[in-house]
Design a protein around this motif. Structure first.
Motif, mmCIF file in Angstrom:
data_model
loop_
_atom_site.group_PDB
_atom_site.id
_atom_site.type_symbol
_atom_site.label_atom_id
_atom_site.label_comp_id
_atom_site.label_asym_id
_atom_site.label_seq_id
_atom_site.Cartn_x
_atom_site.Cartn_y
_atom_site.Cartn_z
ATOM 1 N N ALA A 80 -96.885 -0.569 49.916
ATOM 2 C CA ALA A 80 -97.525 0.568 50.596
ATOM 3 C C ALA A 80 -98.893 0.864 49.970
ATOM 4 O O ALA A 80 -99.883 1.101 50.676
ATOM 5 N N VAL A 81 -98.947 0.835 48.637
ATOM 6 C CA VAL A 81 -100.216 1.068 47.934
ATOM 7 C C VAL A 81 -101.202 -0.060 48.233
ATOM 8 O O VAL A 81 -102.385 0.176 48.513
ATOM 9 N N ILE A 82 -100.713 -1.302 48.179
ATOM 10 C CA ILE A 82 -101.561 -2.469 48.436
ATOM 11 C C ILE A 82 -102.159 -2.397 49.838
ATOM 12 O O ILE A 82 -103.344 -2.703 50.032
ATOM 13 N N PHE A 83 -101.357 -2.009 50.815
ATOM 14 C CA PHE A 83 -101.827 -1.921 52.199
ATOM 15 C C PHE A 83 -103.044 -0.998 52.312
ATOM 16 O O PHE A 83 -104.078 -1.372 52.877
ATOM 17 N N VAL A 84 -102.923 0.199 51.751
ATOM 18 C CA VAL A 84 -104.024 1.166 51.821
ATOM 19 C C VAL A 84 -105.226 0.686 51.000
ATOM 20 O O VAL A 84 -106.375 0.752 51.442
ATOM 21 N N THR A 85 -104.948 0.184 49.801
ATOM 22 C CA THR A 85 -106.018 -0.261 48.910
ATOM 23 C C THR A 85 -106.835 -1.390 49.527
ATOM 24 O O THR A 85 -108.071 -1.411 49.459
ATOM 25 N N MET A 86 -106.135 -2.355 50.146
ATOM 26 C CA MET A 86 -106.837 -3.518 50.679
ATOM 27 C C MET A 86 -107.640 -3.187 51.938
ATOM 28 O O MET A 86 -108.612 -3.884 52.245
ATOM 29 N N ILE A 87 -107.263 -2.152 52.666
ATOM 30 C CA ILE A 87 -108.092 -1.709 53.792
ATOM 31 C C ILE A 87 -109.455 -1.275 53.276
ATOM 32 O O ILE A 87 -110.503 -1.661 53.809
ATOM 33 N N ASN A 88 -109.448 -0.485 52.219
ATOM 34 C CA ASN A 88 -110.702 -0.012 51.633
ATOM 35 C C ASN A 88 -111.504 -1.165 51.029
ATOM 36 O O ASN A 88 -112.716 -1.284 51.233
ATOM 37 N N SER A 89 -110.812 -2.048 50.301
ATOM 38 C CA SER A 89 -111.484 -3.181 49.681
ATOM 39 C C SER A 89 -112.077 -4.120 50.726
ATOM 40 O O SER A 89 -113.216 -4.580 50.595
ATOM 41 N N THR A 90 -111.317 -4.389 51.788
ATOM 42 C CA THR A 90 -111.785 -5.304 52.833
ATOM 43 C C THR A 90 -112.994 -4.736 53.566
ATOM 44 O O THR A 90 -113.911 -5.481 53.947
ATOM 45 N N HIS A 91 -113.012 -3.427 53.761
ATOM 46 C CA HIS A 91 -114.167 -2.791 54.396
ATOM 47 C C HIS A 91 -115.435 -3.081 53.602
ATOM 48 O O HIS A 91 -116.483 -3.422 54.173
ATOM 49 N N LYS A 92 -115.339 -2.971 52.284
ATOM 50 C CA LYS A 92 -116.490 -3.261 51.426
ATOM 51 C C LYS A 92 -116.859 -4.746 51.481
ATOM 52 O O LYS A 92 -118.037 -5.107 51.563
ATOM 53 N N GLN A 93 -115.817 -5.613 51.436
ATOM 54 C CA GLN A 93 -116.070 -7.055 51.463
ATOM 55 C C GLN A 93 -116.702 -7.482 52.789
ATOM 56 O O GLN A 93 -117.595 -8.337 52.828
ATOM 57 N N GLU A 94 -116.265 -6.857 53.877
ATOM 58 C CA GLU A 94 -116.804 -7.198 55.197
ATOM 59 C C GLU A 94 -118.261 -6.772 55.306
ATOM 60 O O GLU A 94 -119.096 -7.491 55.878
ATOM 61 N N LYS A 95 -118.601 -5.629 54.745
ATOM 62 C CA LYS A 95 -119.998 -5.169 54.742
ATOM 63 C C LYS A 95 -120.881 -6.131 53.949
ATOM 64 O O LYS A 95 -122.062 -6.289 54.256
ATOM 65 N N ASN A 96 -120.278 -6.787 52.954
ATOM 66 C CA ASN A 96 -121.021 -7.755 52.145
ATOM 67 C C ASN A 96 -120.972 -9.160 52.745
ATOM 68 O O ASN A 96 -121.433 -10.117 52.109
ATOM 69 N N HIS A 97 -120.382 -9.284 53.954
ATOM 70 C CA HIS A 97 -120.288 -10.561 54.673
ATOM 71 C C HIS A 97 -119.484 -11.609 53.896
ATOM 72 O O HIS A 97 -119.813 -12.792 53.908
ATOM 73 N N MET A 98 -118.411 -11.167 53.256
ATOM 74 C CA MET A 98 -117.586 -12.064 52.448
ATOM 75 C C MET A 98 -116.245 -12.396 53.107
ATOM 76 O O MET A 98 -115.410 -13.042 52.485
ATOM 77 N N VAL A 99 -116.024 -11.935 54.335
ATOM 78 C CA VAL A 99 -114.768 -12.216 55.042
ATOM 79 C C VAL A 99 -115.028 -13.280 56.096
ATOM 80 O O VAL A 99 -115.855 -13.097 56.993
ATOM 81 N N VAL A 100 -114.331 -14.416 56.001
ATOM 82 C CA VAL A 100 -114.455 -15.485 56.999
ATOM 83 C C VAL A 100 -113.490 -15.165 58.143
ATOM 84 O O VAL A 100 -112.279 -15.340 58.021
#
Length: 268
Positions: free
Chosen positions: A60-80
């Motif tokens: 449950a914690v990982i789910f919420v945490t990774m949403i926030n982390s992925t948002h940052k990674q996507e803004k940095n164009h690091m998500v394929v």
């Protein structure tokens, strides 16, 4: 244990989990799960409840945490995004299967197998040079699907996001550069953690003797305090990771996976 100390330890655990999530693209379950497990035992929770509750609340914690982390990674164009769908779909389904299987198998055996996988991954990470550009990223649907399924199974079985295995495979087998492996892993873990989370809630819904404020096997007190710090730290760490040399990130990941592997094997 004093209740204030209990809550402080949860906040500290969330910081470590968030740092791993944002900086290295792993869910942080290897930190969050044992912290919760031992705290639950100290609070007189039966072992047969403490183990699945630690897994479920970590997810449950990982789910919420990774949403926030992925948002940052996507803004940095690091998500394929091209290969993200099979990773997430198979990861979600694999996590559901893994959570159901976890209630019928020896967790000790799972830890040994997982530990061996980590050591093999480390050996490969040391011997094989990581790619430094996007030119050779694999377009294999089967490869991405199998990776998603494997990461999902680990997620459901052991309460981890799956990134510890996902990142070495993305880099070594599917030829992702380090930063994009971290970003893509972060996005994939959203699906794997959600699949395992839903399943643990369903499995634990009618279980007797759960601690107060529990929804299935998810304990809301531990979830709230771990999430509070993990999401803040994960967002900061994800923004920081883009400025860190890929070789340093690789070294950090090797250290992390080595520690986890030896810990799972009972060597340390």
């Amino acid at each position: 244990m004093d209740y204030i100390i209990y809550l402080i330890l949860l906040l500290i655990g969330g910081c470590f989990g968030g740092l791993m999530a944002g900086l290295l693209g792993v869910g942080g379950g290897m930190i969050l799960t044992p912290i919760q497990y031992y705290l639950l035992l100290i609070m007189d929770t039966p072992n047969e409840i403490a183990i699945p509750m630690s897994f479920a609340t970590s997810l449950a914690v990982i789910f919420v945490t990774m949403i926030n982390s992925t948002h940052k990674q996507e803004k940095n164009h690091m998500v394929v995004k091209e290969h993200l769908k099979p990773l997430m779909i198979l990861g979600f389904l694999g996590a559901i299967c893994g959570a159901f299987i976890s209630t019928h198998v020896d967790v000790g055996l799972l830890k040994i197998l997982f530990g061996l996988m980590c050591i093999i991954a480390v050996i490969n990470m040391i011997l094989i040079k990581y790619p430094d550009n996007d030119d050779n990223i694999s377009h294999s649907l089967i490869g991405h699907s199998m990776l998603g399924l494997m990461a999902g199974l680990l997620c459901g079985l052991l309460g981890v996001g799956g990134g510890v295995i996902m990142i070495p495979v993305l880099t070594i087998v599917l030829h992702y550069p380090t930063h994009k492996a971290i970003g893509t892993s972060s996005a994939s873990i959203i699906a794997t953690s959600l699949g395992g989370l839903i399943t643990y809630i369903i499995i634990g819904w009618d279980v007797a003797g759960l601690p107060p404020l529990s929804v299935g096997y998810v304990n809301l007190i531990q979830f709230a305090f771990l999430t509070l710090t993990s999401t803040i730290v994960a967002g900061y760490a994800a923004g920081l990771s883009k400025n860190i040399d890929a070789r340093k990130l690789k070294a950090l990941h090797i250290i992390l996976v080595t520690y986890i592997g030896l810990k799972m094997l009972g060597i340390i």
